[in-house]
Design an enzyme around this catalytic site. Structure first.
Site, PDB file in Angstrom:
ATOM      1  N   ALA A  44      71.848  51.227  58.269  1.00 46.38           N
ATOM      2  CA  ALA A  44      72.332  51.449  56.910  1.00 46.38           C
ATOM      3  C   ALA A  44      73.786  51.946  56.929  1.00 46.38           C
ATOM      4  CB  ALA A  44      71.431  52.456  56.198  1.00 46.38           C
ATOM      5  N   HIS A 266      52.358  55.719  63.481  1.00 43.81           N
ATOM      6  CA  HIS A 266      52.288  54.362  64.024  1.00 43.81           C
ATOM      7  C   HIS A 266      51.123  54.246  65.000  1.00 43.81           C
ATOM      8  CE1 HIS A 266      53.399  50.600  65.822  1.00 43.81           C
ATOM      9  NE2 HIS A 266      54.409  50.468  65.000  1.00 43.81           N
ATOM     10  N   SER A 284      55.627  48.072  70.266  1.00 44.74           N
ATOM     11  CA  SER A 284      55.843  47.370  69.001  1.00 44.74           C
ATOM     12  C   SER A 284      54.563  46.847  68.353  1.00 44.74           C
ATOM     13  CB  SER A 284      56.765  46.182  69.255  1.00 44.74           C
ATOM     14  OG  SER A 284      56.750  45.328  68.134  1.00 44.74           O
ATOM     15  N   ARG A 331      49.754  49.824  59.214  1.00 41.51           N
ATOM     16  CA  ARG A 331      49.796  50.884  60.218  1.00 41.51           C
ATOM     17  C   ARG A 331      48.889  52.064  59.893  1.00 41.51           C
ATOM     18  NH1 ARG A 331      56.347  50.633  61.236  1.00 41.51           N
ATOM     19  NH2 ARG A 331      56.210  48.743  62.476  1.00 41.51           N
ATOM     20  N   ARG A 436      54.998  52.323  54.990  1.00 45.39           N
ATOM     21  CA  ARG A 436      55.933  51.214  55.171  1.00 45.39           C
ATOM     22  C   ARG A 436      55.280  50.129  56.020  1.00 45.39           C
ATOM     23  NH1 ARG A 436      59.026  49.708  59.142  1.00 45.39           N
ATOM     24  NH2 ARG A 436      59.030  51.659  60.305  1.00 45.39           N
TER      25      ARG A 436
END
Lengths: 640, 251
Positions: A44, A266, A284, A331, A436
């Site tokens: 960002a 996660h 991942s 998740r 998310r």
């Protein structure tokens, strides 16, 4: 407190284009008269700084690392979502929007998320133009894979190093502007306060981490892109130095902190191995495309060599409970189910706090080469840490703190309730609701930086009267004095106390993980508040740190961050306590469906909770921004 | 549990001449990372009122490039394809002596103890390590077809983490592998063609101006590189430079 989200009127699909047509512009010759301070150089921050400099603004950039290229976005592995629909599998802007709102358990703003989905294809085009080496098919076209919470393949990737490649793209764009003389980079600087003049964000106070000097910087707007606050749990997948200090100190200057309890755990991380551990490593989510999650059905099998346990003695619990999404549930759902299996005594590994992620079937099906191309670097990373090869034995994984959906409150223009203070990326709260989806953090960081702030910052500057302010303004002297006093206080205690900053940090992390982690309840949250308060007292009385303030002193840096985490942690517990419902990553044990899924309470909590700082040792005040769902029907989330 | 003898470079700041200090550290387990071993040492030093050993680290999973120590004379230690943070104590034996130094190169001044200034790398990238694509609308990502082998080759070069081990390992303290990796990535991609000549001229010139040595094809850089960046990249950089000269590209 004014929490007007400034959502443009009109149909959802037209809001952003209408807004861009309505907002004010700064003409090119005037842009160069304005200085913008950008704190943080992840996706960002770097993309915003580069884009604003390209437009002609004077930009000053600050990062705590020795180079902007090292910001924690670099560690993102799996990919970035975009509604390109290249695989022709039914994807669309609407579907990405819907998946994101549903994935976030209906606790995000429709208009923000829709804009994100609309801009997502542009992000891919932007990165391709920069030379980001995305994975390609033999046709030469861009390759896609799937991530959790979706039934389409919309994730673009560069092996297991997508964050690295996207960040290097943004970093290179930033360095191009350095070469052009439009951006100045201040590395090894930590922002320790926000400076307000006439109620507007006009500067920052930094500590030069090399020399220890306290420095003042003035500008016409401040952009915070300093990432999330997952390190409040001490052990997380976040980088060692990731911290909340910049956003927390802005909060103490008046910026509202939204949904602090929304934390993402996660599901696929390498389990904790001992007390010495300084951070956790993610494996991942993309691995769940091919890896199958299981535990033994019978607790007596949990110490056995997994290859000797036949299929009918294994419980592939995600495939069993969620047949439509299987291993690719979101998740929060995957994490809770792993915890549940371990709570039942079915966990594997020495600690019993792990489940298997097994690639045997995928290797048999696709062959070594195909799996190696997709996940080779992740398998290597796993083997280095655990000394076990995923080619031979299943990975052992366990949930860990990974991302924080909460953050500073921002309106549709990414501006906080402090005029001129903009907040981008993970540091804001805007797009992910209570959970998310995978591969959406990179999308949001770059969307904010490349495509939103270049428009909305100009609107702020063009519609605001900005008096001439430099670092000699009394507000800077006052902020600097406050920063010096707090460092002096730390050093004075630090000479006498017995516990290091890391020791107190670990204790805080333990409290947060046990009581404000994957599953929360009233009793635990209340006890967490008490324990954190005690730790805060201990920090004030019994801290020990090296006293050197005029050179590199990383323990002094850590101590300052822990001091802020000790306040933020309490706010997270309070926010979780008051939110008497379960949604996404916020799971209150008292509020669940008969099947053990999160049970929302839309009548009482369909809103953003935004907290206002009232001063040291004062209770923060909770404000509410109602969420209106006009395009999506509020439904019980189901991945069955 | 292991006990180790540590010989660590201590240097107060860039003006100080620096010296080795010896520490004995016990309580080390095989599952600790090398940096966690140093964390343990620092906790003990702080409690004794001594200055801890300062070193850079951040992601602690081998991707940010912050950490970098010369361990027993080798950049990132003797394990291949491993950053310092990915090095685990299971590779050492009880009673070992470990010598720990910072990167040593004229272009990487020591700031304190094991922290060095690597901003020279940023300036090399600023000189041309990019395509000049501005933020804004661009052609559809699939408008540029890139064959899989070309994309894979660009990715191989692009995995550089900018840690500086190549410089630390090179007897000439050359930054050729770092610089060449970025040049090669962009030279093979269609997006990198427009600025190809200017890029190699400017980046090589900046590399020289920073005080890095020249490449004499020794190959230590490749051996030390935690991401196994191929030394072929340096050959590509030299070819790119020669080709740009022959084409008469604008420098």
């Amino acid at each position: 407190m004014n929490l007007d989200a400034k959502i443009p009127s009109g149909p959802l699909e037209e809001k952003w284009s209408k807004h861009k047509g309505d907002i004010k512009l700064v003409n090119p010759t005037n842009k160069r008269k304005h200085t913008v301070l950008v704190v943080g150089t992840g996706l960002a921050g770097a993309s915003a700084a580069a884009s604003l400099a390209e437009l002609g603004y004077k930009v000053q950039v600050f990062c705590i690392q020795d180079s902007p290229r090292r910001a924690h976005s670099i560690a993102a592995q799996g990919g970035i979502n975009a509604a390109k629909n290249y695989p022709n599998d039914g994807d669309s802007v609407y579907r990405l929007f819907y998946d994101t709102v549903k994935g976030g358990d209906f606790r995000s703003r429709e208009a923000n998320v829709y804009r994100l989905a609309q801009m997502s294809p542009n992000i891919i085009d932007q990165c391709v133009a920069q030379g980001v080496p995305f994975a390609r098919e033999y046709s030469g076209e861009l390759a896609n894979r799937s991530f959790g919470g979706t039934q389409v393949s919309r994730t673009f990737y560069a092996r297991g190093q997508t964050g690295q490649q996207l960040l290097l793209g943004a970093y290179q764009a930033l360095m191009r502007q350095v070469d052009a003389g439009k951006v100045q980079v201040f590395d090894r600087r930590e922002m320790l306060d926000l400076v307000l003049v006439d109620g507007k964000a006009r500067g920052i106070i930094c500590r030069n981490l090399t020399t220890g000097a306290i420095e003042r910087y003035a500008g016409d707007s401040v952009l915070l892109a300093t990432g999330g606050y997952g390190r409040v749990f001490f052990l997380s997948t976040n980088a060692f130095n990731s911290n909340a200090t910049a956003i927390w100190r802005a909060h103490k200057k008046g910026a509202a902190f939204a949904n602090p309890c929304f934390t993402q755990i996660h599901p696929t991380c390498i389990p904790v191995s001992g007390d010495h551990q300084s951070k956790l490593t993610l494996m991942s989510e993309s691995l769940r495309n091919d890896g199958r999650v299981w535990v033994p059905k019978d607790p007596v099998d949990r110490k056995k060599d997994p290859s000797t346990i036949p299929d009918d003695k294994r419980d592939y619990f995600l495939e069993r409970k969620y047949p439509s999404f299987g291993n690719l549930v979101p998740r929060d759902v995957a994490s809770r189910n792993a915890k549940e299996a371990c709570d039942k005594g079915l966990g594997v590994g020495a600690s019993g706090l792990a489940v298997y992620l097994d690639f045997k079937d995928a290797i048999t099906r696709d062959g070594h080469k195909v799996i190696s191309d997709k996940y080779g670097n992740l398998f290597d990373m796993y083997e280095k840490i655990t000394d076990e090869s995923p080619w031979k034995v299943p990975m052992r994984i366990f949930p860990a703190v990974h991302y924080t959906m909460g953050g500073l409150w921002v309106d549709y223009n990414l501006m906080s309730n402090i005029p001129g203070l903009h907040v981008l990326g993970e540091a804001n709260f805007s797009d992910h609701g209570a959970n998310r989806l995978g591969a959406s953090a990179l999308m949001q960081g770059l969307c904010d930086g490349y495509f939103v702030i270049p428009y909305t910052l100009g609107h702020y500057i063009a519609s605001t009267t900005l008096s001439k302010v430099d670092t000699q303004h009394p507000a800077f002297a006052e902020a600097e004095a406050g920063v010096r006093a707090s460092i002096d206080r730390l050093v004075a205690t630090g000479k006498k106390g017995q516990k290091t900053a890391l020791e107190i940090y670990r204790e805080l992390g333990h409290v947060m993980w046990e009581h404000v982690g994957m599953a929360r309840n009233e009793k635990g949250l209340k006890s967490a508040v008490d324990m954190i308060r005690k730790l805060r007292e201990e920090f004030k009385e019994n801290l020990r740190i090296p006293a050197d303030t005029d050179g590199i002193n990383k323990n002094l840096e850590v101590a300052g961050r822990v001091e802020d985490f000790l306040q933020l942690g309490e706010l997270m517990a309070k926010d979780a306590l008051i939110r008497e419902e379960s949604c996404g990553g916020h799971f209150r044990e008292e509020y669940q469906t008969p099947e053990g899924e999160a049970l929302r309470n839309d009548d009482k909590f369909c809103h953003v909770a935004a907290w206002e700082w009232k001063g040291e040792n004062q209770e923060e005040v909770r404000h509410v921004e109602p969420l209106a769902f006009e395009n999506i029907h509020l439904a019980q989330r189901s991945y069955k | 549990m292991m006990t180790l003898n540590l010989e660590i470079w201590r240097q107060k700041n860039s003006q100080d001449s620096g010296r080795f200090a010896t520490y004995q550290l016990s309580g080390i387990t095989p599952d600790m990372s090398f940096l966690e071993m140093l964390d343990l040492l620092n906790e003990q030093l702080i409690k004794k009122g001594e200055a801890p050993v300062e070193f850079d680290s951040d992601c602690r999973e081998g991707i940010c490039g912050s950490c970098g120590l010369v361990i027993n004379g080798q950049a990132h230690g003797k394990e291949m394809a491993t950053t310092t943070c990915e090095l685990y104590m299971r590779h050492f034996q009880d009673g070992d002596t470990i010598v720990i130094e910072p990167w040593r190169a004229k272009a990487f001044p020591v700031l304190r103890d094991l922290c060095v200034d690597r901003t020279a790398f940023d300036r090399i990238i600023a000189a041309g390590g990019y395509t000049s694509a501005k933020s804004g609308p661009h052609p559809d990502g699939n408008a540029i077809l890139i064959s899989k082998p070309v994309a894979d080759s660009a990715m191989e070069s692009a995995t550089c983490i900018g840690c500086g081990a190549c410089v630390a390992a090179c007897p000439n303290a050359s930054a050729s592998l770092f610089t060449a990796a970025k040049i090669s990535q962009l030279a093979v991609l269609p997006q990198g063609q427009v600025e190809r000549g200017r890029r190699v001229f400017r980046m090589v010139r900046q590399m020289d101006a920073e005080g890095f040595g020249n490449c004499t094809n020794i190959g230590e850089c490749r051996a030390a590189c935690p991401k196994e960046i191929s030394i072929d990249n340096i050959a590509t950089m030299k070819r790119e430079y020669a080709a740009a000269l022959l084409r008469g590209d604008e420098s």
